[in-house]
Enzyme design. Structure first.
Site, PDB file in Angstrom:
ATOM      1  N   THR A   1      19.233  25.909  32.037  1.00  0.00           N
ATOM      2  CA  THR A   1      18.906  26.946  31.598  1.00  0.00           C
ATOM      3  C   THR A   1      20.336  28.026  32.570  1.00  0.00           C
ATOM      4  O   THR A   1      20.801  27.328  33.036  1.00  0.00           O
ATOM      5  CB  THR A   1      17.781  27.619  32.471  1.00  0.00           C
TER       6      THR A   1
ATOM      7  N   LYS B   1      18.926  35.338  51.641  1.00  0.00           N
ATOM      8  CA  LYS B   1      19.075  36.244  52.405  1.00  0.00           C
ATOM      9  C   LYS B   1      17.413  35.349  53.724  1.00  0.00           C
ATOM     10  O   LYS B   1      16.727  35.442  53.307  1.00  0.00           O
ATOM     11  CB  LYS B   1      19.122  37.174  52.682  1.00  0.00           C
TER      12      LYS B   1
ATOM     13  N   PHE C   1      20.366  30.416  34.486  1.00  0.00           N
ATOM     14  CA  PHE C   1      20.711  29.958  36.212  1.00  0.00           C
ATOM     15  C   PHE C   1      21.527  29.117  36.226  1.00  0.00           C
ATOM     16  O   PHE C   1      22.220  28.896  37.325  1.00  0.00           O
ATOM     17  CB  PHE C   1      20.207  30.795  36.229  1.00  0.00           C
TER      18      PHE C   1
ATOM     19  N   ASP D   1      14.013  33.101  41.142  1.00  0.00           N
ATOM     20  CA  ASP D   1      14.920  33.950  42.624  1.00  0.00           C
ATOM     21  C   ASP D   1      15.079  33.819  44.416  1.00  0.00           C
ATOM     22  O   ASP D   1      14.227  33.289  44.189  1.00  0.00           O
ATOM     23  CB  ASP D   1      14.569  35.201  42.628  1.00  0.00           C
TER      24      ASP D   1
HETATM   25  C1  LIG Z   1      16.567  33.861  38.563  1.00  0.00           C
HETATM   26  S1  LIG Z   1      15.923  34.320  36.841  1.00  0.00           S
HETATM   27  C2  LIG Z   1      15.626  32.733  36.115  1.00  0.00           C
HETATM   28  C3  LIG Z   1      15.527  32.988  34.701  1.00  0.00           C
HETATM   29  C4  LIG Z   1      15.441  31.588  34.149  1.00  0.00           C
HETATM   30  N1  LIG Z   1      14.163  30.681  34.566  1.00  0.00           N
HETATM   31  C5  LIG Z   1      16.114  30.901  34.069  1.00  0.00           C
HETATM   32  O1  LIG Z   1      16.774  29.465  34.565  1.00  0.00           O
HETATM   33  O2  LIG Z   1      17.732  30.943  33.117  1.00  0.00           O
HETATM   34  C6  LIG Z   1      14.200  34.420  37.957  1.00  0.00           C
HETATM   35  C7  LIG Z   1      13.332  34.957  37.028  1.00  0.00           C
HETATM   36  O3  LIG Z   1      11.535  35.464  37.566  1.00  0.00           O
HETATM   37  C8  LIG Z   1      11.292  36.228  36.621  1.00  0.00           C
HETATM   38  N2  LIG Z   1      10.768  36.618  37.997  1.00  0.00           N
HETATM   39  C9  LIG Z   1      10.586  36.642  39.504  1.00  0.00           C
HETATM   40  N3  LIG Z   1       9.065  36.945  39.690  1.00  0.00           N
HETATM   41  C10 LIG Z   1       7.793  37.196  38.551  1.00  0.00           C
HETATM   42  C11 LIG Z   1       7.056  37.277  38.697  1.00  0.00           C
HETATM   43  N4  LIG Z   1       6.098  37.542  39.782  1.00  0.00           N
HETATM   44  N5  LIG Z   1       6.784  37.501  37.713  1.00  0.00           N
HETATM   45  C12 LIG Z   1       7.102  37.789  36.542  1.00  0.00           C
HETATM   46  N6  LIG Z   1       8.372  36.974  36.255  1.00  0.00           N
HETATM   47  C13 LIG Z   1       9.053  36.719  37.812  1.00  0.00           C
HETATM   48  C14 LIG Z   1      12.529  37.563  36.969  1.00  0.00           C
HETATM   49  O4  LIG Z   1      12.817  38.451  36.669  1.00  0.00           O
HETATM   50  C15 LIG Z   1      13.574  36.522  36.704  1.00  0.00           C
HETATM   51  O5  LIG Z   1      14.077  36.466  35.286  1.00  0.00           O
END
Ligand SMILES: C[S@@+](CC[C@H](N)C(=O)[O-])C[C@H]1O[C@@H](n2cnc3c(N)ncnc32)[C@H](O)[C@@H]1O
Length: 232
Positions: A210, A143, A212, A139
């Site tokens: 991926t 911001k 995203f 993520d």
């Molecule tokens: C922006 S998405 C990207 C998903 C995937 N890697 C892609 O590229 O399509 C980031 C993912 O990281 C997960 N995530 C964020 N912080 C995390 C944490 N501390 N432990 C496990 N999952 C986490 C979120 O739930 C989300 O599904």
């Protein structure tokens, strides 16, 4: 107070890198969670786990943090039956989706933990066990006031590196330019990590595009891959 101390404090105060969204869960995903988690899932626990025993294999182990809906993890594991993949994701529908894919293809080289990866690293993984760590499109928290939630910060990378074997790698990717430079900076400053490329890396063949990433590309974003190797 220095930025680094500030970041350290953020982690101590329990600032998370995610916000738990309710998110729609399909019936297929919720059934997969109920029926398949006991087979392919590992419950969060405060003790080290033995990955070779869990996978019944001594194949190299790759940890993927934040696999989202799991399609990329699934494709990589399908292409490389000689590697074991441990996926950690907090979001229920994504975990259910990956469990469903694993079962559909009868893959035996993926295990899934549904929990905060920071706590999993802290309590479940032994040192020197991983051949690679993938964190794709974490993520971006774009911001400025949310930057403290970004996963790729010195204290977290500091916890990750000991889990790698010597010669193991960390592979990051993002479609946010300032986060890409932050990643490069954080990894460059970490003792025992060396950039495998001069700056950014080309996307290696083993990393599928991926979900995203596709979303970012549709918005006109570029993509940056970063690969560092542990040197001792
Ligand atoms: C922006 S998405 C990207 C998903 C995937 N890697 C892609 O590229 O399509 C980031 C993912 O990281 C997960 N995530 C964020 N912080 C995390 C944490 N501390 N432990 C496990 N999952 C986490 C979120 O739930 C989300 O599904």
């Amino acid at each position: 107070m220095s930025d680094e101390n500030n970041q350290e404090l953020s982690h101590i105060r329990g600032i998370r890198s995610y916000v738990l969204r309710q998110g729609h869960m399909t019936r297929l995903q919720s059934e997969a969670l109920k029926n398949l988690m006991p087979i392919w899932g590992i419950e969060y626990q405060q003790n080290n786990i033995d990955l070779n025993e869990i996978f019944s294999s001594e194949h190299p182990k790759i940890l993927e943090i934040g696999f989202g809906m799991g399609q990329t993890t699934f494709e990589m594991a399908k292409n490389r039956p000689d590697i074991d993949y441990l996926g950690v994701e907090i979001h229920g529908p994504g975990v259910g989706n990956l469990l469903h894919l694993i079962d559909k293809e009868k893959l035996t080289n993926i295990r899934v933990i549904r929990h905060d990866a920071v706590e999993v690293i802290d309590s479940m993984l032994e040192d020197d066990v991983l051949s690679g760590i993938h964190i794709y499109f974490p993520d971006p928290w774009h911001k400025k006031r949310h930057h403290k939630r970004r996963l790729i910060q010195p204290p977290f990378i500091h916890k990750l590196v000991p889990k790698l074997k010597s010669g193991g790698y960390i592979h990051l990717a993002t479609d946010w330019e300032d986060y890409a430079y932050q990643m490069l900076d954080v990894l460059s400053k970490e003792q025992n990590l060396v950039n495998s490329f001069e700056t950014f890396a080309p996307r290696p063949d083993y990393r599928p595009v991926t979900k995203f990433e596709l979303r970012g590309k549709k918005l006109g974003h570029d993509v940056w891959d970063i690969i560092f190797t542990k040197n001792n």
